[in-house]
Design a protein around this motif. Sequence first.
Motif, PDB file in Angstrom:
ATOM      1  N   PRO A 381       0.799  -1.239   0.000  1.00  0.00           N
ATOM      2  CA  PRO A 381       0.000   0.000   0.000  1.00  0.00           C
ATOM      3  C   PRO A 381       0.825   1.280   0.000  1.00  0.00           C
ATOM      4  CG  PRO A 381      -0.131  -1.124   2.120  1.00  0.00           C
ATOM      5  CD  PRO A 381       0.539  -2.067   1.183  1.00  0.00           C
ATOM      6  N   ARG A 382       2.071   1.237   0.443  1.00  0.00           N
ATOM      7  CA  ARG A 382       2.893   2.439   0.496  1.00  0.00           C
ATOM      8  C   ARG A 382       3.793   2.599  -0.724  1.00  0.00           C
ATOM      9  NH1 ARG A 382       4.953   2.832   6.841  1.00  0.00           N
ATOM     10  NH2 ARG A 382       2.860   2.875   7.769  1.00  0.00           N
ATOM     11  N   ALA A 383       3.770   1.629  -1.592  1.00  0.00           N
ATOM     12  CA  ALA A 383       4.661   1.673  -2.769  1.00  0.00           C
ATOM     13  C   ALA A 383       4.154   2.668  -3.804  1.00  0.00           C
ATOM     14  CB  ALA A 383       4.771   0.291  -3.396  1.00  0.00           C
ATOM     15  N   VAL A 384       5.078   3.331  -4.484  1.00  0.00           N
ATOM     16  CA  VAL A 384       4.749   4.210  -5.612  1.00  0.00           C
ATOM     17  C   VAL A 384       4.999   3.409  -6.891  1.00  0.00           C
ATOM     18  CG1 VAL A 384       5.271   6.361  -6.806  1.00  0.00           C
ATOM     19  CG2 VAL A 384       5.392   6.255  -4.306  1.00  0.00           C
ATOM     20  N   ILE A 385       3.928   3.035  -7.546  1.00  0.00           N
ATOM     21  CA  ILE A 385       4.030   2.147  -8.708  1.00  0.00           C
ATOM     22  C   ILE A 385       3.540   2.885  -9.949  1.00  0.00           C
ATOM     23  CG2 ILE A 385       3.360  -0.072  -9.679  1.00  0.00           C
ATOM     24  CD1 ILE A 385       2.713  -0.971  -6.795  1.00  0.00           C
ATOM     25  N   HIS A 386       4.393   2.989 -10.940  1.00  0.00           N
ATOM     26  CA  HIS A 386       4.038   3.649 -12.188  1.00  0.00           C
ATOM     27  C   HIS A 386       3.681   2.607 -13.253  1.00  0.00           C
ATOM     28  CE1 HIS A 386       5.345   7.572 -10.732  1.00  0.00           C
ATOM     29  NE2 HIS A 386       6.467   7.002 -10.296  1.00  0.00           N
ATOM     30  N   VAL A 387       2.829   3.011 -14.169  1.00  0.00           N
ATOM     31  CA  VAL A 387       2.460   2.150 -15.297  1.00  0.00           C
ATOM     32  C   VAL A 387       3.445   2.373 -16.433  1.00  0.00           C
ATOM     33  CG1 VAL A 387       0.708   1.679 -17.050  1.00  0.00           C
ATOM     34  CG2 VAL A 387       0.020   2.098 -14.681  1.00  0.00           C
ATOM     35  N   HIS A 388       4.047   1.298 -16.920  1.00  0.00           N
ATOM     36  CA  HIS A 388       4.998   1.367 -18.024  1.00  0.00           C
ATOM     37  C   HIS A 388       4.494   0.507 -19.183  1.00  0.00           C
ATOM     38  CE1 HIS A 388       7.537   2.765 -14.718  1.00  0.00           C
ATOM     39  NE2 HIS A 388       8.362   3.274 -15.630  1.00  0.00           N
ATOM     40  N   VAL A 389       4.665   1.000 -20.382  1.00  0.00           N
ATOM     41  CA  VAL A 389       4.376   0.234 -21.595  1.00  0.00           C
ATOM     42  C   VAL A 389       5.594   0.345 -22.508  1.00  0.00           C
ATOM     43  CG1 VAL A 389       2.919   0.005 -23.642  1.00  0.00           C
ATOM     44  CG2 VAL A 389       1.884   0.607 -21.455  1.00  0.00           C
ATOM     45  N   GLY A 390       6.162  -0.794 -22.857  1.00  0.00           N
ATOM     46  CA  GLY A 390       7.355  -0.773 -23.695  1.00  0.00           C
ATOM     47  C   GLY A 390       8.541  -0.117 -23.012  1.00  0.00           C
ATOM     48  N   GLY A 391       8.593  -0.224 -21.673  1.00  0.00           N
ATOM     49  CA  GLY A 391       9.701   0.358 -20.936  1.00  0.00           C
ATOM     50  C   GLY A 391       9.584   1.848 -20.692  1.00  0.00           C
ATOM     51  N   LYS A 392       8.505   2.476 -21.145  1.00  0.00           N
ATOM     52  CA  LYS A 392       8.318   3.914 -20.973  1.00  0.00           C
ATOM     53  C   LYS A 392       7.133   4.174 -20.045  1.00  0.00           C
ATOM     54  CE  LYS A 392      10.024   4.995 -25.627  1.00  0.00           C
ATOM     55  NZ  LYS A 392       9.691   5.621 -26.931  1.00  0.00           N
ATOM     56  N   PRO A 393       7.248   5.159 -19.150  1.00  0.00           N
ATOM     57  CA  PRO A 393       6.121   5.470 -18.262  1.00  0.00           C
ATOM     58  C   PRO A 393       4.942   6.061 -19.037  1.00  0.00           C
ATOM     59  CG  PRO A 393       7.855   7.122 -18.026  1.00  0.00           C
ATOM     60  CD  PRO A 393       8.413   6.043 -18.916  1.00  0.00           C
ATOM     61  N   VAL A 394       3.758   5.684 -18.631  1.00  0.00           N
ATOM     62  CA  VAL A 394       2.535   6.196 -19.263  1.00  0.00           C
ATOM     63  C   VAL A 394       2.010   7.346 -18.421  1.00  0.00           C
ATOM     64  CG1 VAL A 394       0.211   5.633 -20.056  1.00  0.00           C
ATOM     65  CG2 VAL A 394       2.023   3.905 -20.167  1.00  0.00           C
ATOM     66  N   GLY A 395       1.780   8.495 -19.057  1.00  0.00           N
ATOM     67  CA  GLY A 395       1.312   9.677 -18.342  1.00  0.00           C
ATOM     68  C   GLY A 395      -0.096   9.515 -17.804  1.00  0.00           C
ATOM     69  N   ALA A 396      -0.413  10.328 -16.820  1.00  0.00           N
ATOM     70  CA  ALA A 396      -1.735  10.268 -16.187  1.00  0.00           C
ATOM     71  C   ALA A 396      -2.855  10.535 -17.194  1.00  0.00           C
ATOM     72  CB  ALA A 396      -1.807  11.279 -15.044  1.00  0.00           C
ATOM     73  N   ASP A 397      -2.599  11.432 -18.178  1.00  0.00           N
ATOM     74  CA  ASP A 397      -3.624  11.738 -19.190  1.00  0.00           C
ATOM     75  C   ASP A 397      -3.984  10.505 -20.001  1.00  0.00           C
ATOM     76  OD1 ASP A 397      -3.699  14.330 -18.349  1.00  0.00           O
ATOM     77  OD2 ASP A 397      -2.464  15.127 -19.972  1.00  0.00           O
ATOM     78  N   HIS A 398      -2.978   9.714 -20.377  1.00  0.00           N
ATOM     79  CA  HIS A 398      -3.226   8.511 -21.165  1.00  0.00           C
ATOM     80  C   HIS A 398      -3.954   7.448 -20.342  1.00  0.00           C
ATOM     81  CE1 HIS A 398       0.331   9.567 -24.056  1.00  0.00           C
ATOM     82  NE2 HIS A 398      -0.745  10.319 -24.246  1.00  0.00           N
ATOM     83  N   LEU A 399      -3.611   7.365 -19.077  1.00  0.00           N
ATOM     84  CA  LEU A 399      -4.300   6.414 -18.191  1.00  0.00           C
ATOM     85  C   LEU A 399      -5.783   6.768 -18.080  1.00  0.00           C
ATOM     86  CD1 LEU A 399      -1.723   6.072 -15.248  1.00  0.00           C
ATOM     87  CD2 LEU A 399      -1.988   4.595 -17.237  1.00  0.00           C
ATOM     88  N   LEU A 400      -6.061   8.044 -17.857  1.00  0.00           N
ATOM     89  CA  LEU A 400      -7.454   8.492 -17.738  1.00  0.00           C
ATOM     90  C   LEU A 400      -8.208   8.316 -19.048  1.00  0.00           C
ATOM     91  CD1 LEU A 400      -7.010  11.745 -15.601  1.00  0.00           C
ATOM     92  CD2 LEU A 400      -8.123   9.621 -14.882  1.00  0.00           C
TER      93      LEU A 400
END
Length: 490
Positions: A381-400
């Motif tokens: 629960p305390r971890a900061v986990i980012h979404v990556h596709v193809g080794g690149k982070p996906v921005g919040a706009d794309h997630l939404l």
Amino acid sequence: MNLKAILNVQGHLLLMLAVVLVFPAGLALYYQESPLAGDLSSTAGFLITAMLSGAGGYLLKKYLPIGFESFRGREGFVIVALSWILIPLFGALPFYLTGVCDSFTDAFFESMSGFTTTGATIFSDLSNLSHSLLFWRNLTQWLGGMGIIMLILAVFPELGIGSFHLFKAEVPGGTTVERIQPRLAETAKILWKTYVILTVAETLFLYMGGMSLFDAVCHSFSTVSTGGFSPYNENLAHFESWYLHGVVVLFMFLSGMNFTLHYHLFHGEVRSVLKNPELRVYTSTLAFCVGLSTLWLWDHTTGVPLLVLLEQSLFTVLSINTTTGFTTVDYNLWPVPLKFLLVVLMMVGGCSGSTSGGIKSIRLIILFKIIHRELARLIHPRAVIHVHVGGKPVGADHLLNAVALTTLFATFASLSFLLMMFLGVEPETAGSATFATLSVSGPGLAEVGPSGNYAHIPLAGKWVLIANMLLGRLEMFSVILLFLPMTWRK
């Protein structure tokens, strides 16, 4: 809201449409087509439409200066949405004026289906249509495949409307598609050049395989645009040639890819293309579903060679997943689980930045990544986990965007299904017609399947499906913005 700018761009589009209409008019003259009793000839229908389009475009362009000093994002979305209503309205006139459609609703349905590359038709017998009208059906799909706004950006770069909002609003998966060049007009030119090259290449391959030049051009228009219109009632089953079917399969696959990948391939960047995560998912999905369909049909069919079943599965799965809608067999006769699989593939669609419809593979990748992240957060629960596709982070706009569009797709699909049922359409037809138009795939199941059409759908139901086609092609957001008060406030 800069209404002058919006209407001025509509004027440029109408002028461009007037020029395009000269081609089917010339074809009507070449074939010396006779009019139906009491109606205008094809030549007259196209020329009258061209004059109306040209006159309207000239007036809008001349008397409404563009004034782009106040051009903002919301103008971009409104320009796209209005363009995709206005152009199909004018595109419907040849069908209506020549009398091949009894009502303007039917004519508008066919035109919207063409420009949005849906491929749903109200015609039960295409042999009643002239060469020029058949050509016009396929040409509307080709124009709509890459996008009419993208075309005007490429043809009229001096307009200065290079807003990325236009790109996002019209190109399928626009928020997840990369710009090839810093200037949007240059990106539009590159994409259209790639589109033309693929069209010419397929036309040559089909012509060498025995198609007439007319048929080769028409089917190339519909393949590269993933539209699916054919001049024949039997669709691609009219041609009993494995070579021709194979050519169409190849170009359906290529058209379901992100067109920026073609640009990178042309420049020798093969390794980076092969590493593209969306392409890998797209290819793996197709391979798995073709194998599954072939084995299932083999287990439930007698007297049909395995190679024939493989060819039928390959063509049908690829056609449905890329939302092209070409058919060589009546998959209404397939087992129920396979028909359900086709509906799922229809909703998924091809890659972002392609001419296919559906939700797009990249958004499904992002959705699965989001689900994985949320599961991981339950454990850490305390971890900061980012979404990556193809080794690149996906921005919040794309997630939404991925979550919002999928939610909107499900919402409109449910509402449309209920409305169609309320109008008296039987469930399987109502459901498949809803998904087929929202995903701009075309043929559905039951009465709107490969051997059917949309002519019997009630009048109000046709307008529901017209709205679905527009929503599906523009991926919901720009159309919804038209009806929000905040879009029009100063």
